[in-house]
Design a protein around this motif. Structure first.
Motif, short mmCIF file in Angstrom:
data_model
loop_
_atom_site.label_atom_id
_atom_site.label_comp_id
_atom_site.label_asym_id
_atom_site.label_seq_id
_atom_site.Cartn_x
_atom_site.Cartn_y
_atom_site.Cartn_z
N GLN A 1 0.86 -1.19 0.00
CA GLN A 1 0.00 0.00 0.00
C GLN A 1 0.89 1.24 0.00
N GLN A 2 0.50 2.24 -0.78
CA GLN A 2 1.22 3.50 -0.78
C GLN A 2 0.23 4.64 -0.55
N ARG A 3 0.32 5.26 0.63
CA ARG A 3 -0.50 6.43 0.92
C ARG A 3 0.09 7.65 0.23
N GLU A 4 -0.76 8.65 0.02
CA GLU A 4 -0.31 9.85 -0.66
C GLU A 4 0.80 10.53 0.14
N GLY A 5 1.91 10.78 -0.55
CA GLY A 5 3.03 11.47 0.08
C GLY A 5 3.89 10.59 0.96
N GLU A 6 3.63 9.27 1.00
CA GLU A 6 4.40 8.37 1.85
C GLU A 6 5.06 7.27 1.02
N ARG A 7 5.96 6.54 1.66
CA ARG A 7 6.65 5.44 0.98
C ARG A 7 5.73 4.21 0.91
N ARG A 8 6.01 3.37 -0.07
CA ARG A 8 5.26 2.12 -0.22
C ARG A 8 5.53 1.20 0.96
N GLU A 9 4.46 0.56 1.46
CA GLU A 9 4.56 -0.28 2.65
C GLU A 9 3.93 -1.65 2.39
N ALA A 10 4.64 -2.71 2.77
CA ALA A 10 4.10 -4.07 2.63
C ALA A 10 2.96 -4.27 3.62
N VAL A 11 1.85 -4.87 3.13
CA VAL A 11 0.70 -5.07 4.01
C VAL A 11 0.34 -6.54 4.18
N LEU A 12 0.60 -7.38 3.17
CA LEU A 12 0.23 -8.80 3.29
C LEU A 12 1.00 -9.62 2.26
#
Length: 298
Positions: free
Chosen positions: A135-146
């Motif tokens: 998942q990548q939120r606006e203005g943030e780095r991509r983050e593993a979720v599952l």
């Protein structure tokens, strides 16, 4: 096609409500599938309906009928799996008259979903048995979720227990504002998710961020004259006997004008009448007035 006597079976299934269960508010992309729990365990008699009108599947003893066997699959425990979702599948689903699910069918890649719903995101375009979700939120780095491994093991990496792999898709339960953003599976963009604030009462239609005020609707009896002149009508109150209808309202009120039949326009400053037509028409407009009263020329 239903057999001719299928409707006589409905009355026999009225009382089969089974055990109660909380309804699930699903949001699922089109062309995917979802299985809906019946919640009537212990009962062999099952009837599934959509929007309280459309009968999808019936099972009573050894008798079974199915509106579309290619799209509706009845499981042994009474659950219903809807295949190849279409926009027309949107609506509320009942098993034995008990509301068990409300289904929102999503189209495209940009999804607007209300908080509190259960969102399914399939990994489209990738045939790999292992799925890696980010998942990548606006203005943030991509983050593993599952991560779903080849052997079927699922490892949620955040979400506080709300993330799982169900219905062959990433499932996010009780959707929250922090779940908004872009979702990528195996390097492929799957969806851009916008989460709306939760409403006091979940609706079968996707809610909007704000509800504009609705103008008052006035229902009038049919005119008895062939020509009905434009008459002002304030939305705040109806005129009383002896009240001058031509008196302009105070600031913030709204006037609705209507003309039924052949138009009879009055001369108004800085406004020319439209082209005349012999056809019966209805004209309407909404006029906002300043606080001070203005003189009107009749």
């Amino acid at each position: 096609m239903f057999s001719c006597h299928v409707w006589f079976l409905l009355s026999g299934l009225i009382g089969c409500t089974g055990n109660s269960t909380a309804a699930i508010w699903f949001s699922v992309p089109e062309n995917h599938h979802v299985c809906l729990p019946c919640g009537s365990s212990g009962s062999s008699d099952v009837i599934w309906t959509r929007q309280d009108q459309e009968v999808l599947v019936i099972r009573r003893g050894g008798y079974k009928t199915n509106k579309d066997c290619r799209r509706y699959r009845l499981m042994v425990n009474g659950d219903l799996c809807v295949q190849h979702l279409k926009e027309s599948d949107h609506g509320r689903y009942r098993c034995n008259q008990q509301l068990v699910a409300e289904l929102q069918v999503l189209t495209g890649r940009d999804y607007t979903v209300s908080a509190g719903r259960t969102l399914l995101l399939p990994c489209s375009g990738s045939s790999k048995p292992k799925q890696r979700w980010f998942q990548q939120r606006e203005g943030e780095r991509r983050e593993a979720v599952l991560t779903k491994y080849r052997n079927g093991t699922v490892k949620p990496e955040r979400g506080g227990g709300r993330l799982s792999f169900t219905n062959d898709a990433l499932q996010i339960q009780d959707l929250q504002p922090e779940d908004a953003g872009e979702y990528v599976c195996n390097g492929l963009l799957q969806a851009r998710v916008t989460v709306l604030a939760a409403h006091a009462e979940t609706s079968s239609q996707p809610p909007s961020t704000s509800t504009p005020p609705s103008p008052a609707v006035v229902t009038a009896a049919a005119p008895t004259r062939e020509d009905t002149e434009l008459q002002p009508w304030t939305a705040s109150s109806a005129p009383t006997e002896g009240e001058d209808l031509e008196t302009p309202p105070l600031c913030g009120e709204t006037i609705h004008y209507a003309s039924l039949g052949r138009q009879n326009w009055r001369e108004r400053p800085s406004r020319s009448p439209p082209e005349q037509s012999h056809h019966s028409v209805i004209y309407s407009s909404v006029v906002s007035r300043p606080a001070a009263r203005a003189e009107h020329k009749l």
